[in-house]
Scaffold this motif. Structure first.
Motif, mmCIF file in Angstrom:
data_model
loop_
_atom_site.group_PDB
_atom_site.id
_atom_site.type_symbol
_atom_site.label_atom_id
_atom_site.label_comp_id
_atom_site.label_asym_id
_atom_site.label_seq_id
_atom_site.Cartn_x
_atom_site.Cartn_y
_atom_site.Cartn_z
ATOM 1 N N LYS A 2 42.715 -47.946 32.997
ATOM 2 C CA LYS A 2 42.968 -48.512 31.676
ATOM 3 C C LYS A 2 43.073 -47.416 30.633
ATOM 4 C CE LYS A 2 41.056 -51.787 28.330
ATOM 5 N NZ LYS A 2 39.951 -52.716 28.040
ATOM 6 N N LYS A 3 42.238 -46.380 30.789
ATOM 7 C CA LYS A 3 42.269 -45.256 29.856
ATOM 8 C C LYS A 3 43.626 -44.550 29.895
ATOM 9 C CE LYS A 3 40.210 -40.668 29.296
ATOM 10 N NZ LYS A 3 39.186 -39.733 29.807
ATOM 11 N N TRP A 4 44.140 -44.317 31.097
ATOM 12 C CA TRP A 4 45.406 -43.595 31.219
ATOM 13 C C TRP A 4 46.589 -44.430 30.745
ATOM 14 C CZ3 TRP A 4 44.867 -38.729 31.460
ATOM 15 C CH2 TRP A 4 43.785 -38.150 32.140
ATOM 16 N N LEU A 5 46.561 -45.735 30.967
ATOM 17 C CA LEU A 5 47.624 -46.588 30.450
ATOM 18 C C LEU A 5 47.608 -46.606 28.927
ATOM 19 C CD1 LEU A 5 47.538 -49.632 32.915
ATOM 20 C CD2 LEU A 5 49.368 -47.954 32.648
ATOM 21 N N LEU A 13 55.246 -43.383 25.579
ATOM 22 C CA LEU A 13 55.990 -43.250 26.831
ATOM 23 C C LEU A 13 56.625 -44.555 27.287
ATOM 24 C CD1 LEU A 13 53.605 -40.910 28.883
ATOM 25 C CD2 LEU A 13 55.638 -40.288 27.545
ATOM 26 N N THR A 14 56.327 -45.664 26.589
ATOM 27 C CA THR A 14 56.913 -46.959 26.971
ATOM 28 C C THR A 14 58.146 -47.300 26.135
ATOM 29 O OG1 THR A 14 55.408 -48.091 25.441
ATOM 30 C CG2 THR A 14 54.678 -47.851 27.742
ATOM 31 N N ARG A 15 58.515 -46.426 25.226
ATOM 32 C CA ARG A 15 59.692 -46.676 24.392
ATOM 33 C C ARG A 15 60.988 -46.431 25.182
ATOM 34 N NH1 ARG A 15 57.967 -43.854 18.595
ATOM 35 N NH2 ARG A 15 56.201 -45.268 18.136
ATOM 36 N N PRO A 24 55.429 -53.869 30.502
ATOM 37 C CA PRO A 24 54.940 -54.906 29.583
ATOM 38 C C PRO A 24 53.678 -54.455 28.845
ATOM 39 C CG PRO A 24 55.478 -55.841 31.727
ATOM 40 C CD PRO A 24 55.546 -54.359 31.887
ATOM 41 N N ALA A 25 53.510 -54.944 27.643
ATOM 42 C CA ALA A 25 52.360 -54.551 26.829
ATOM 43 C C ALA A 25 51.046 -55.048 27.398
ATOM 44 C CB ALA A 25 52.547 -55.069 25.394
ATOM 45 N N ASP A 26 51.104 -56.151 28.177
ATOM 46 C CA ASP A 26 49.868 -56.708 28.735
ATOM 47 C C ASP A 26 49.612 -56.255 30.171
ATOM 48 O OD1 ASP A 26 51.975 -57.989 29.868
ATOM 49 O OD2 ASP A 26 51.166 -60.030 29.647
ATOM 50 N N PHE A 27 50.428 -55.303 30.641
ATOM 51 C CA PHE A 27 50.216 -54.823 32.014
ATOM 52 C C PHE A 27 48.967 -53.962 32.085
ATOM 53 C CE2 PHE A 27 50.649 -51.466 35.199
ATOM 54 C CZ PHE A 27 50.856 -52.220 36.352
ATOM 55 N N MET A 28 48.184 -54.151 33.166
ATOM 56 C CA MET A 28 46.990 -53.329 33.370
ATOM 57 C C MET A 28 46.680 -53.262 34.863
ATOM 58 S SD MET A 28 44.000 -55.940 32.042
ATOM 59 C CE MET A 28 42.778 -54.684 32.316
ATOM 60 N N LEU A 29 45.908 -52.280 35.245
ATOM 61 C CA LEU A 29 45.478 -52.102 36.638
ATOM 62 C C LEU A 29 43.959 -52.177 36.700
ATOM 63 C CD1 LEU A 29 47.736 -49.214 38.013
ATOM 64 C CD2 LEU A 29 47.725 -51.594 38.752
ATOM 65 N N LEU A 30 43.463 -52.946 37.657
ATOM 66 C CA LEU A 30 42.024 -53.043 37.888
ATOM 67 C C LEU A 30 41.647 -52.195 39.103
ATOM 68 C CD1 LEU A 30 41.574 -56.906 37.387
ATOM 69 C CD2 LEU A 30 41.272 -55.066 35.690
#
Length: 426
Positions: A2-5, A13-15, A24-30
């Motif tokens: 989460k920190k790196w995202l 970097l998402t532009r 997506p803005a709500d994408f995350m990894l657990l």
């Protein structure tokens, strides 16, 4: 993750035109989304018994070169098979007892994110922990127990809450200062096996090798694979089974060495006639045997019936299908003692003559067992000291891994064997 995202989004970097465009803005990894790293996938890094004995004999030198905490850490690595980080960061209250009063080590499996794991340990290892706890409490009497660590560093640690971390470096320097360690190997010269002693590569002596050695000790001792998986805290059984492949190889080598001194009922050695058997024939011969008291039976019908189709049950030493070897020597001696006790007891027993004759061991059977024992001992005495040592080690391994023959009686789960390497007496 989460920190790196979050950092990637902060760096834009998402532009459009950037590497993460379209994320997506709500994408995350657990944590559970990340593929598991391989477990202890490389079996066979265990240390030979000769090396372990030498290391245990020089633990005082380790303490002199470093400190008491480093020595205790290494002893716990040897005894428990835990990873170095797990041992170095043990809490002060890492020792408890199960319902039977047996000692249990409490530790955190940081690699697998499993906290407060439980590992049965020998009483000697528990005594080592108790002594270290007393030492820590004496050094830091004002610190609450819940904040103390079992192995506090001596550097910048006024409250005893900071654990040691430099075990790898100090362990490497200690191993380098040790005398060369030799161990026995068997090589073939001119087609004949020859025992030699070679120097062990010190580069193979590192803290994680104690984990492999712990697993191999238990695998060689016949600890079931599912039990060893729990002891090693592996997620997958296939990881633990890698140690058993090595264990099976060792058992075969031990069995080959022991059966080189195999005897028939007359005390004649028979395996020397089959030394040149192909592997397939070796396997066929092994399959074509069934365990009986003091040896094996090679009668096909009895083998097919699992040992329950023998017309001379319990009189194996008088049967032409009976085979025994040096690993059954203790059983033969115990059987002879039982025959002699039975004969003396029946001689003083009041009963009809025919009943006593039926139950009394015959002189022929006693003589046959005595002859077998004598022949095995004569052949053992004819070996060199080095060969005798190798035979004794092979016998110990074969006897540990041998399945006990039962006659339909219920079996009780055997307690976990105490396989802690011995320490030299102070």
């Amino acid at each position: 993750m989460k920190k790196w995202l979050g950092l990637a989004r902060a760096m834009a970097l998402t532009r459009p035109g950037q590497p993460l465009h379209g994320l997506p803005a709500d994408f995350m990894l657990l944590t559970q989304d990340i593929p598991d790293e391989p477990e202890d996938s490389e079996a066979g890094k265990d240390l030979p018994d000769e090396v372990m004995r030498e290391l245990c004999a020089h633990l005082d030198l380790l303490e002199q070169r470093s400190c008491r905490e480093v020595r205790v850490a290494v002893e716990l690595l040897i005894d428990t098979g835990r990873r170095p980080f797990e041992i170095c960061h043990l809490p002060y209250d890492c020792l408890t007892r199960d319902n039977d009063g047996k000692p249990v080590l409490l530790y955190d499996n940081h690699k697998e994110l499993r906290l407060r794991r439980r590992l049965p340990i020998p009483e000697a290892t528990a005594a080592l922990i108790n002594a270290q706890q007393e030492r820590v409490r004496t050094r830091f009497p004002a610190t609450p127990v819940g904040r103390l660590v079992l192995l506090p560093t001596v550097v910048s640690n006024p409250e005893g809450t900071k654990a040691i971390s430099d075990v790898l470096t100090q362990h490497r320097e200690w191993v380098a200062a040790l005398p060369d360690v030799t161990f026995a190997v068997t090589v073939h010269e001119d087609g004949k096996p020859v025992a030699k002693r070679v120097c062990f590569d010190k580069e193979k002596i590192f803290p994680y090798a104690y984990r492999h050695t712990y697993a191999q000790r238990h695998a060689d001792a016949g600890v079931p694979v599912d039990v060893l998986r729990q002891l090693m805290d592996h997620r997958q059984l296939t990881t633990t089974q890698q140690y058993y492949r090595v264990g099976e190889q060792r058992r075969r080598q031990a069995i080959d060495r022991v059966t080189a001194m195999q005897f028939d009922r007359h005390g004649d050695r028979i395996w020397r006639k089959a030394k040149a058997l192909l592997d397939s024939e070796h396997a066929r011969r092994s399959v074509g045997e069934v365990a009986v008291p003091c040896g094996v039976c090679i009668e096909p019908s009895n083998v097919a019936a699992g040992g329950h189709d023998c017309p001379v049950r319990f009189r194996c030493v008088g049967c032409g299908h009976f085979r025994t070897d040096v690993s059954y020597l203790l059983d033969l001696e115990a059987y002879l003692a039982d025959l002699l006790r039975s004969r003396e007891r029946l001689a003083a027993f009041t009963a009809d003559t025919w009943a006593k004759d039926e139950a009394t061991p015959s002189n022929e059977e006693i003589t046959r067992v005595r002859r077998l024992i004598q022949r095995v001992r004569v052949d053992l005495d004819a070996l060199t000291d080095e060969d005798q040592k190798q035979i004794q080690e092979a016998v110990a391994l074969v006897r540990r891994s041998r399945q006990t023959v039962t006659l339909g009686m219920p079996r009780v789960a055997a307690p976990l064997p105490d396989l802690r390497p011995e320490r030299p007496s102070a």
